[in-house]
Design an enzyme around this catalytic site. Sequence first.
Site, PDB file in Angstrom:
ATOM      1  CE1 TYR A  33     -33.913  39.644 -49.374  1.00 27.18           C
ATOM      2  CE2 TYR A  33     -35.551  38.956 -51.161  1.00 27.18           C
ATOM      3  CZ  TYR A  33     -35.521  39.653 -50.050  1.00 27.18           C
ATOM      4  OH  TYR A  33     -36.713  39.643 -49.160  1.00 27.18           O
ATOM      5  CE  LYS A 146     -36.573  42.066 -52.231  1.00 27.30           C
ATOM      6  NZ  LYS A 146     -37.356  41.943 -51.032  1.00 27.30           N
ATOM      7  CD  GLU A 179     -41.672  46.308 -44.373  1.00 27.12           C
ATOM      8  OE1 GLU A 179     -42.078  46.391 -45.638  1.00 27.12           O
ATOM      9  OE2 GLU A 179     -40.999  46.461 -44.186  1.00 27.12           O
ATOM     10  CG  LEU A 203     -38.617  46.962 -49.028  1.00 26.27           C
ATOM     11  CD1 LEU A 203     -36.630  46.282 -49.221  1.00 26.27           C
ATOM     12  CD2 LEU A 203     -39.172  45.347 -50.070  1.00 26.27           C
TER      13      LEU A 203
HETATM   14  N1  PMP Z   1     -41.217  44.988 -47.432  1.00 25.51           N
HETATM   15  C1  PMP Z   1     -40.933  43.433 -47.054  1.00 25.51           C
HETATM   16  C2  PMP Z   1     -40.677  43.106 -46.051  1.00 25.51           C
HETATM   17  C3  PMP Z   1     -41.159  42.508 -48.021  1.00 25.51           C
HETATM   18  O1  PMP Z   1     -39.810  40.983 -47.658  1.00 25.51           O
HETATM   19  C4  PMP Z   1     -41.574  42.698 -49.353  1.00 25.51           C
HETATM   20  C5  PMP Z   1     -41.535  41.261 -50.026  1.00 25.51           C
HETATM   21  N2  PMP Z   1     -40.123  41.439 -51.047  1.00 25.51           N
HETATM   22  C6  PMP Z   1     -41.747  43.085 -49.813  1.00 25.51           C
HETATM   23  C7  PMP Z   1     -42.555  44.560 -48.238  1.00 25.51           C
HETATM   24  C8  PMP Z   1     -42.814  43.861 -50.962  1.00 25.51           C
HETATM   25  O2  PMP Z   1     -42.383  43.820 -52.551  1.00 25.51           O
HETATM   26  P1  PMP Z   1     -42.249  44.009 -54.017  1.00 25.51           P
HETATM   27  O3  PMP Z   1     -43.741  44.403 -53.837  1.00 25.51           O
HETATM   28  O4  PMP Z   1     -41.331  44.679 -54.073  1.00 25.51           O
HETATM   29  O5  PMP Z   1     -42.550  42.065 -53.529  1.00 25.51           O
END
Ligand code: PMP
Length: 280
Positions: A33, A146, A179, A203
């Site tokens: 997603y 993701k 994170e 991620l």
């Molecule tokens: N880490 C995780 C586990 C997430 O779910 C997200 C949100 N998508 C992020 C980091 C941040 O990613 P992004 O800046 O692409 O939204």
Amino acid sequence: MPELAYVNGRIVPIEDAVVPVEDRGYQFGDAVYEVIASYGGKMFCFEEHFTRLDRSMKELFFPIVHIDQIKRAAIELFTKADIERAAVYIQISRGVSPRNHSFPGDIPVQVVMTVRKIAGKNPPIQELGISAITVEDFRWGRCDIKTVQLLPNVLAKQKALDAGCYDAIFVAKDGIVREGSSSNLFILSEGTLITHPLTPDILPGITRSLVLDICQEKEYPVRERFFDKSKLYDAVEVFLTGTITEVLPVIRIDGRPVGNGKAGPAASALQESLLKRLKS
Ligand code: PMP
């Protein structure tokens, strides 16, 4: 316009959108997603999100997907919904097939999307900062993909809420800080911003990469390197980054104040620069 959903080519009001019970996303978490935010009626970092979506599918050996068709469908849905400040959710599963662990034969993937309004944050957490707890990172070894398998993230977030906090920070068994439950994390320590390097354990956040870019442009000292929980506790500032999260200061961790216990100037300067890019 009502909030809308797209299910394999059909656009319907969200409450009318359904998927078959044998969708592999539903039964196995066999789906990937993205969430794209819009500002002023424009989807931000559209290409970057689709590049990551495509990569996620390739890493999981999905059949070849015509990403351009999905992009066009996302634009059509977003245009129809006509919501200025929206979260566009895109989910692609390996398809609908009688339940069996092995990959199904040659069947089409299932594409589901929703467009919802993003409500303004009240209280203004971007200015006030939030409190967080640390939790052990018990996710699988490919957090760089993701996928919709978010149970550890769901449990971590709920644990934080039950503790009266806003979010949870994943810390590996060996003490390395990873994170947030749905965001990346930065600390400011000894005048340098530090964030976990890109490995399969986090991620590759699009906002993380924008923040690194802003740091470079503004010549803020920044490093991608591992750090442990004691460094997190001793940081002058801590903040989370994400598409919906933007740059969010963390002012308490595990009951201890971060720095002076107030949202700090580094997070606020980066949030300001990010908003400028978002709205330009
Ligand atoms: N880490 C995780 C586990 C997430 O779910 C997200 C949100 N998508 C992020 C980091 C941040 O990613 P992004 O800046 O692409 O939204």
